[in-house]
Design a protein around this motif. Structure first.
Motif, PDB file in Angstrom:
ATOM      1  N   ILE A  24       8.978  -4.110  11.730  1.00 42.57           N
ATOM      2  CA  ILE A  24       8.258  -2.939  11.768  1.00 42.57           C
ATOM      3  C   ILE A  24       8.531  -2.221  10.411  1.00 42.57           C
ATOM      4  O   ILE A  24       9.652  -2.028   9.940  1.00 42.57           O
ATOM      5  CB  ILE A  24       9.023  -1.873  13.144  1.00 42.57           C
ATOM      6  CG1 ILE A  24       8.514  -2.480  14.344  1.00 42.57           C
ATOM      7  CG2 ILE A  24       8.472  -0.531  12.719  1.00 42.57           C
ATOM      8  CD1 ILE A  24       9.315  -1.592  15.390  1.00 42.57           C
ATOM      9  N   VAL A  25       7.424  -1.610   9.815  1.00 40.46           N
ATOM     10  CA  VAL A  25       7.542  -1.221   8.765  1.00 40.46           C
ATOM     11  C   VAL A  25       7.517   0.208   8.693  1.00 40.46           C
ATOM     12  O   VAL A  25       6.911   0.994   9.359  1.00 40.46           O
ATOM     13  CB  VAL A  25       6.109  -1.494   7.835  1.00 40.46           C
ATOM     14  CG1 VAL A  25       6.299  -0.767   6.404  1.00 40.46           C
ATOM     15  CG2 VAL A  25       6.161  -3.116   7.514  1.00 40.46           C
ATOM     16  N   ALA A  26       8.489   0.943   7.948  1.00 38.51           N
ATOM     17  CA  ALA A  26       8.624   2.666   8.010  1.00 38.51           C
ATOM     18  C   ALA A  26       8.120   3.069   6.794  1.00 38.51           C
ATOM     19  O   ALA A  26       8.451   2.799   5.594  1.00 38.51           O
ATOM     20  CB  ALA A  26      10.126   2.942   8.132  1.00 38.51           C
ATOM     21  N   VAL A  27       6.805   3.656   6.793  1.00 36.94           N
ATOM     22  CA  VAL A  27       6.291   4.228   5.680  1.00 36.94           C
ATOM     23  C   VAL A  27       6.631   5.831   5.533  1.00 36.94           C
ATOM     24  O   VAL A  27       6.392   6.498   6.400  1.00 36.94           O
ATOM     25  CB  VAL A  27       4.547   4.155   5.814  1.00 36.94           C
ATOM     26  CG1 VAL A  27       4.120   4.918   4.831  1.00 36.94           C
ATOM     27  CG2 VAL A  27       4.175   2.772   6.316  1.00 36.94           C
ATOM     28  N   LYS A  33      -5.617   1.955  -0.097  1.00 36.09           N
ATOM     29  CA  LYS A  33      -5.071   0.690  -0.373  1.00 36.09           C
ATOM     30  C   LYS A  33      -4.850  -0.274   0.554  1.00 36.09           C
ATOM     31  O   LYS A  33      -5.200  -1.636   0.539  1.00 36.09           O
ATOM     32  CB  LYS A  33      -3.870   1.015  -1.108  1.00 36.09           C
ATOM     33  CG  LYS A  33      -3.044  -0.225  -1.644  1.00 36.09           C
ATOM     34  CD  LYS A  33      -3.965  -0.665  -2.880  1.00 36.09           C
ATOM     35  CE  LYS A  33      -3.011  -1.775  -3.740  1.00 36.09           C
ATOM     36  NZ  LYS A  33      -3.727  -2.163  -4.943  1.00 36.09           N
ATOM     37  N   LEU A  34      -4.565   0.150   1.730  1.00 41.08           N
ATOM     38  CA  LEU A  34      -4.176  -0.753   3.053  1.00 41.08           C
ATOM     39  C   LEU A  34      -5.705  -1.431   3.354  1.00 41.08           C
ATOM     40  O   LEU A  34      -5.645  -2.615   3.729  1.00 41.08           O
ATOM     41  CB  LEU A  34      -3.649  -0.013   4.158  1.00 41.08           C
ATOM     42  CG  LEU A  34      -3.107  -0.894   5.259  1.00 41.08           C
ATOM     43  CD1 LEU A  34      -2.207  -2.089   4.761  1.00 41.08           C
ATOM     44  CD2 LEU A  34      -2.653   0.202   6.513  1.00 41.08           C
ATOM     45  N   GLU A  58      10.070   5.206  -0.395  1.00 39.40           N
ATOM     46  CA  GLU A  58      11.224   4.908   0.370  1.00 39.40           C
ATOM     47  C   GLU A  58      11.052   4.028   1.515  1.00 39.40           C
ATOM     48  O   GLU A  58      11.785   3.822   2.422  1.00 39.40           O
ATOM     49  CB  GLU A  58      12.080   6.041   0.744  1.00 39.40           C
ATOM     50  CG  GLU A  58      12.947   6.671  -0.310  1.00 39.40           C
ATOM     51  CD  GLU A  58      11.885   7.261  -1.440  1.00 39.40           C
ATOM     52  OE1 GLU A  58      12.290   7.300  -2.425  1.00 39.40           O
ATOM     53  OE2 GLU A  58      10.885   8.093  -0.892  1.00 39.40           O
ATOM     54  N   SER A  59       9.746   3.304   1.597  1.00 36.77           N
ATOM     55  CA  SER A  59       9.217   2.744   2.700  1.00 36.77           C
ATOM     56  C   SER A  59      10.096   1.347   2.855  1.00 36.77           C
ATOM     57  O   SER A  59      10.579   0.764   1.586  1.00 36.77           O
ATOM     58  CB  SER A  59       7.788   2.229   2.604  1.00 36.77           C
ATOM     59  OG  SER A  59       6.992   3.412   2.451  1.00 36.77           O
ATOM     60  N   GLY A  60      10.128   0.656   3.716  1.00 35.66           N
ATOM     61  CA  GLY A  60      10.827  -0.592   3.864  1.00 35.66           C
ATOM     62  C   GLY A  60      10.569  -1.307   5.493  1.00 35.66           C
ATOM     63  O   GLY A  60      10.113  -0.350   6.488  1.00 35.66           O
ATOM     64  N   ALA A  80       0.685  -1.161  -0.140  1.00 36.61           N
ATOM     65  CA  ALA A  80       0.016   0.029  -0.069  1.00 36.61           C
ATOM     66  C   ALA A  80       0.694   1.223  -0.158  1.00 36.61           C
ATOM     67  O   ALA A  80       0.456   2.267  -0.784  1.00 36.61           O
ATOM     68  CB  ALA A  80      -0.872  -0.121   1.170  1.00 36.61           C
ATOM     69  N   ALA A  81       1.900   1.127   0.794  1.00 34.82           N
ATOM     70  CA  ALA A  81       2.842   2.386   0.749  1.00 34.82           C
ATOM     71  C   ALA A  81       3.483   2.775  -0.557  1.00 34.82           C
ATOM     72  O   ALA A  81       3.577   4.061  -0.960  1.00 34.82           O
ATOM     73  CB  ALA A  81       3.928   2.263   1.780  1.00 34.82           C
TER      74      ALA A  81
END
Length: 327
Positions: free
Chosen positions: A202-205, A263-264, A185-187, A177-178
């Motif tokens: 942990i996902v950094a959006v 989207k999420l 640059e999410s990851g 979604a991100a």
């Protein structure tokens, strides 16, 4: 329930319990000490999803930052990401309450101005030099006799959000979604979860593409009264241009946030095991509007035809149909 699931649920319960505290009593490790208003709805929606919980957030901001003594590291979004990822506290939201903040170097800096909303541009308002507390420059740059040059920087930084997931399966829809919403640059913050099943990913959006940074002044330590003064290196028109650009970036940022949420929610419909973009039972707001409109038009057409049939007189007695019930 597995050990990792129990660990995640305990962490999520702790975070959600903290977020239920009234604003006047809630505090965290962020400069503001509470959750940014502009991202609260998104946080609420994410935290209602199974297997996900937010741990830190910022809806985006415009700021003016003065570097501290001995600082040689910019207060950029990358520095903010490193500080926030080092914290396990819930919903760390960067704003204005703390006047002095570390910049990643040996010294400290000062947040002179922070806004999590677009800046109102109005001729009746004070000048941007006054708003950002910038003084006119005095000829050549004078960094001070015993100090290095300390700069004043204007920043616009888009939304940054950290989401803890119960597993990689739960993290994947957040990443998808991100990326599709423009947060390129999410990851995943750490891959320790691959070796340690008790570690939650942990996902950094985040997105650096929308960021704006410009040097607008320097700190003068040799003022007449001995106090440090920030001298402007730019014109009022230049500051006006920066603010207009940042305000436009805010609009794009809000649009991306909305796309990310939509989207999420779509990917997360149903149980975590069925998290997939191929979920056929879900329709976004646009598709639902079109379907409702088509259904409404069809219903009105049927009503019109029925009304015409009732009002039209029969041309002869042979056309009169007498209802008949029975065997």
């Amino acid at each position: 329930m597995t050990t990792s699931s129990r660990s995640f649920e305990a962490k999520k319960l702790k975070i959600l319990s903290a977020l239920t505290i009234p604003d006047e009593a809630y505090t965290d490790l962020s400069p503001k000490g509470s959750v940014d208003t502009g991202v609260r709805d998104l946080i609420r929606d994410i935290n209602q999803l199974q297997g996900l919980v937010t741990t830190s957030s910022c809806a985006g901001r415009i700021s003016v930052f003065f570097e501290g003594v001995g600082s040689d590291v910019r207060n950029s979004q990358a520095d903010r990401i490193q500080r926030e990822e080092a914290s396990d506290e819930p919903n760390v939201d960067s704003e204005r309450s703390r006047q002095f903040a570390p910049t990643g170097g040996k010294g400290s800096g000062k947040w002179q101005f922070v806004s999590h909303d677009p800046i109102e541009v109005d001729d009746s308002k004070p000048s941007f030099h006054d708003l950002f507390n910038l003084q006119p420059t005095r000829g050549s740059i004078r960094p001070g006799s015993n100090s290095q040059l300390r700069l004043a920087r204007f920043h616009f930084e888009p939304m940054i959000l950290h989401v803890m997931a119960e597993s990689l399966k739960h993290a994947q829809p957040v990443l998808t979604a991100a990326s599709s919403a423009g947060f390129r640059e999410s990851g995943i913050q750490s891959l320790r979860c691959l070796d340690d099943k008790n570690t939650c990913p942990i996902v950094a959006v985040r997105s650096s593409g929308l960021a704006v940074e410009s040097i607008i002044g320097y700190v003068d330590n040799d003022s007449a009264d001995g106090e440090a003064v920030v001298r402007s290196l730019v014109t009022e028109e230049y500051l006006h241009m920066l603010v207009l650009i940042a305000n436009e970036r805010f609009k794009t940022n809000y649009s991306r946030m909305d796309r990310f949420r939509t989207k999420l929610m779509a990917l997360s419909t149903g149980s975590p095991s069925r998290m997939s973009s191929q979920n056929k039972g879900w329709e976004d707001a646009g598709r639902r509007r079109e379907r409702k409109r088509a259904e409404g038009l069809q219903r009105r057409e049927l009503e019109r035809q029925a009304a015409q049939a009732i009002e039209k007189p029969p041309e002869s007695e042979d056309e009169i149909t007498i209802p008949f019930w029975g065997a």
